[in-house]
Design an enzyme around this catalytic site. Sequence first.
Site, PDB file in Angstrom:
ATOM      1  N   GLY A   1       0.667  -1.282  -0.051  1.00 56.02           N
ATOM      2  CA  GLY A   1      -0.038  -0.036   0.082  1.00 56.02           C
ATOM      3  C   GLY A   1       0.781   1.100  -0.020  1.00 56.02           C
ATOM      4  O   GLY A   1       0.104   2.193  -0.106  1.00 56.02           O
TER       5      GLY A   1
ATOM      6  N   CYS B   1      -7.124  -7.621  -3.724  1.00 59.58           N
ATOM      7  CA  CYS B   1      -5.923  -6.640  -3.253  1.00 59.58           C
ATOM      8  C   CYS B   1      -6.190  -5.113  -4.015  1.00 59.58           C
ATOM      9  O   CYS B   1      -6.086  -5.357  -4.973  1.00 59.58           O
ATOM     10  CB  CYS B   1      -4.671  -7.115  -3.562  1.00 59.58           C
TER      11      CYS B   1
ATOM     12  N   CYS C   1      -9.658  -1.452   1.132  1.00 61.87           N
ATOM     13  CA  CYS C   1      -8.499  -2.057   1.306  1.00 61.87           C
ATOM     14  C   CYS C   1      -9.190  -3.618   1.939  1.00 61.87           C
ATOM     15  O   CYS C   1      -9.892  -3.457   2.558  1.00 61.87           O
ATOM     16  CB  CYS C   1      -7.750  -1.271   2.334  1.00 61.87           C
TER      17      CYS C   1
HETATM   18  N1  DGL Z   1      -4.413  -6.176   0.179  1.00 63.54           N
HETATM   19  C1  DGL Z   1      -3.939  -4.771   0.268  1.00 63.54           C
HETATM   20  C2  DGL Z   1      -4.927  -3.735  -0.128  1.00 63.54           C
HETATM   21  O1  DGL Z   1      -5.794  -4.004  -0.258  1.00 63.54           O
HETATM   22  C3  DGL Z   1      -3.422  -4.660   1.744  1.00 63.54           C
HETATM   23  C4  DGL Z   1      -2.783  -3.388   2.247  1.00 63.54           C
HETATM   24  C5  DGL Z   1      -1.169  -3.490   1.718  1.00 63.54           C
HETATM   25  O2  DGL Z   1      -0.822  -4.381   1.038  1.00 63.54           O
HETATM   26  O3  DGL Z   1      -0.751  -2.491   2.101  1.00 63.54           O
HETATM   27  O4  DGL Z   1      -4.435  -2.429  -0.436  1.00 63.54           O
END
Ligand code: DGL
Length: 286
Positions: free
Chosen positions: A52, A82, A198
């Site tokens: 992220g 994701c 998220c």
């Molecule tokens: N799966 C990621 C998302 O939905 C989780 C957060 C990340 O990896 O920073 O953005």
Amino acid sequence: MGGHPIPSDPRGRPIGVFDSGVGGLTVLHELLVRLPHEDFLYLGDTARFPYGERQPAEIERFSAEIAEELLRRRAKLLVVACNSATSAALPSLNRRMMQTTLGLDVLGVVRPEALRAVATTRSGRIGLLATPTTVASRAYEEAVLAIDPHVTLHAVPCPGLAAIIQAGEQFDERAVETVREACVPLHEADCDTVILGCTHYPLIQPMLQRMLGPRVTLVSSGAALARQVEHALSTRDLRNPRVGEGDYRFLCTGDAEAFHELGTRFLQMPLGPVEHVELAAVEVPA
Ligand code: DGL
């Protein structure tokens, strides 16, 4: 892959699902509920979590590596569970997978959520809580505007929130404070619908609902996407014809035991064995 012969009928192959880590298991949860006859193969890139706050080019490369692995394992459809990976890499991933001999389709979480949010809002003011990468990509703005240009999106980046939810209890003091702060601009903008942009945020849904108030509708990735996956399987004649329940298996790039321990909290279903996987490096055109 031992013990799992690959069926020659494409309908019998698994749906490949991937995420930066365990968060996408909240999406897999919905897929398992909505599509009980399907097999799923989930890959969590736990060694490189979080995505992220990474650069889009890096996420594009990671996503391509994961997609190649799932393709090698003969996935019949690819689901990007994701939000950060969907926002940064979906178009390039689609191009890449269309060039494969199987012409694999790739579905992401942004469009189904945007569609549902636009259909839900009455005021035309939609909020978005997401990682900084997802907000910076403007993928949700583009998706929402393409559906209805009269709707406005108020995007709030929540740096670190996914990691806080993952590392500790979802209701510890740091999480509560971070969420409370994120809600302020949504209150000020008077949003009646808020997208949880998220995969980790469904775990704090009750707390968010309380802070935003009962009149605000929360839209999360899983349910909206599961509906689209069901549709995609039908239109491509890829639905698994079996009558009983399918199985679901897990791969991760980090520690398999840690994945297993964390994963149960996110999947809210029993987790089977987890296999550690090393991804092969790939070239991604600039
Ligand atoms: N799966 C990621 C998302 O939905 C989780 C957060 C990340 O990896 O920073 O953005």
